[in-house]
Design a protein around this motif. Structure first.
Motif, short mmCIF file in Angstrom:
data_model
loop_
_atom_site.label_atom_id
_atom_site.label_comp_id
_atom_site.label_asym_id
_atom_site.label_seq_id
_atom_site.Cartn_x
_atom_site.Cartn_y
_atom_site.Cartn_z
N ALA A 121 8.63 5.07 -6.28
CA ALA A 121 8.09 4.89 -4.92
C ALA A 121 9.14 4.27 -4.00
O ALA A 121 9.33 4.72 -2.86
N LEU A 122 9.83 3.24 -4.47
CA LEU A 122 10.87 2.60 -3.66
C LEU A 122 12.01 3.58 -3.37
O LEU A 122 12.56 3.61 -2.27
N LYS A 123 12.34 4.40 -4.36
CA LYS A 123 13.38 5.41 -4.18
C LYS A 123 12.98 6.41 -3.09
O LYS A 123 13.77 6.72 -2.19
N PHE A 124 11.75 6.92 -3.16
CA PHE A 124 11.29 7.89 -2.17
C PHE A 124 11.25 7.29 -0.76
O PHE A 124 11.63 7.95 0.21
N LEU A 125 10.77 6.05 -0.65
CA LEU A 125 10.72 5.40 0.66
C LEU A 125 12.12 5.23 1.25
O LEU A 125 12.34 5.50 2.44
N ALA A 126 13.07 4.80 0.41
CA ALA A 126 14.44 4.59 0.89
C ALA A 126 15.09 5.92 1.28
O ALA A 126 15.80 6.01 2.30
N GLU A 127 14.85 6.97 0.50
CA GLU A 127 15.40 8.29 0.83
C GLU A 127 14.81 8.81 2.14
O GLU A 127 15.51 9.43 2.95
N GLY A 128 13.51 8.55 2.34
CA GLY A 128 12.88 8.97 3.58
C GLY A 128 13.49 8.28 4.80
O GLY A 128 13.73 8.91 5.84
N VAL A 129 13.76 6.98 4.66
CA VAL A 129 14.40 6.23 5.75
C VAL A 129 15.79 6.79 6.04
O VAL A 129 16.17 7.00 7.19
N THR A 136 0.83 -1.20 0.00
CA THR A 136 0.00 0.00 0.00
C THR A 136 0.86 1.25 0.00
O THR A 136 0.54 2.24 -0.68
N ALA A 137 1.97 1.23 0.74
CA ALA A 137 2.88 2.38 0.78
C ALA A 137 3.48 2.64 -0.60
O ALA A 137 3.58 3.80 -1.04
N VAL A 138 3.88 1.58 -1.30
CA VAL A 138 4.43 1.73 -2.64
C VAL A 138 3.38 2.31 -3.59
O VAL A 138 3.67 3.21 -4.38
N GLU A 139 2.15 1.81 -3.49
CA GLU A 139 1.08 2.32 -4.35
C GLU A 139 0.81 3.80 -4.08
O GLU A 139 0.62 4.59 -5.00
N TYR A 188 7.94 11.59 3.93
CA TYR A 188 8.80 12.02 2.83
C TYR A 188 8.34 11.48 1.48
O TYR A 188 8.22 12.22 0.50
N ALA A 189 8.05 10.18 1.41
CA ALA A 189 7.70 9.56 0.13
C ALA A 189 6.43 10.17 -0.46
O ALA A 189 6.38 10.47 -1.66
N VAL A 190 5.41 10.37 0.37
CA VAL A 190 4.16 10.94 -0.13
C VAL A 190 4.35 12.40 -0.51
O VAL A 190 3.81 12.87 -1.52
N GLY A 241 3.37 5.62 7.52
CA GLY A 241 2.95 6.94 7.06
C GLY A 241 2.50 6.93 5.62
O GLY A 241 1.45 7.48 5.26
N ALA A 242 3.29 6.29 4.75
CA ALA A 242 2.95 6.23 3.33
C ALA A 242 1.69 5.41 3.09
O ALA A 242 0.86 5.73 2.24
N SER A 243 1.51 4.33 3.86
CA SER A 243 0.32 3.50 3.68
C SER A 243 -0.95 4.23 4.10
O SER A 243 -2.03 3.95 3.59
#
Length: 202
Positions: A148-156, A112-115, A186-188, A177-179
């Protein structure tokens, strides 16, 4: 072992038995997808160390487990390059935290976070007579998942590097948060920014 009984080294990770469990704990057979455009590019399977077998074949990466792809993304920093087992442990612990907070399957939270973090529009630069003009374009489904994976990793990375926040907590915060489509994540926020700029360039 007979030759015919040996596993095919080129077999995709996505071909795993759905009765198997990720990290020996999380079910992978009942994941729901809200976005039909990215569903075929989000493969859910037990993490298999594919050792880059997909790298030489175009679009093959979409057959790799989305969890392994996320782990690989987290390794793409100067500090964590090559530390796959360490990052694997971080993600495993983060999934436990996610489950404690949401009481849901953490793999479902990741999907869901990736979507939610996948941008639908972005801009390209077109040149007209030496003048560079931004133009809004639709994003291909595979690129949406990549972004999406890039944004999630950068946020972490931003939340955990040189801060008091543990990596496991940072991963859990970003995924939850993203889900929930929290624009403070950050990702959203990056997705919203890309779409905002694209809307202005239509």
């Amino acid at each position: 072992m007979a030759a015919e009984d040996q596993p095919d080294p080129d077999a995709p990770a996505g071909g795993a038995d759905v009765s198997a469990k990720l990290f020996g704990e999380w079910e992978i057979g009942e994941i729901e997808y809200a976005d039909p455009s990215t569903e075929r590019y989000i493969t859910v399977s037990p993490v298999a160390h594919t050792a880059g077998r997909h790298a030489s074949k175009q679009f093959k990466k979409s057959e790799i487990s989305i969890v392994e792809r996320f782990i690989n993304r987290l390794m793409q920093t100067e500090e964590n390059t090559g530390k796959k087992q360490q990052v694997l442990n971080y993600v495993s612990d983060a999934f436990d935290i996610v489950h404690e907070r949401t009481e849901e399957n953490p793999i479902q939270i990741l999907v869901t976070a990736v979507e939610n973090a996948a941008p639908r529009e972005e801009t390209v630069r077109l040149k007209y007579g030496g003048i560079s003009v931004p133009k809004a374009v639709d994003v291909a489904p595979q690129r949406r998942v990549d972004q999406a994976l890039k944004f999630l990793a950068e946020g972490v990375y931003n939340d955990s590097f040189k801060t008091t926040t543990d990596v496991e907590e940072a991963i859990a915060n970003q995924l939850v948060g993203a889900s929930n489509y929290d624009v403070g994540t950050y990702a959203v926020s990056q997705k919203e920014e890309k779409e905002r700029v694209a809307a202005a360039a239509r």
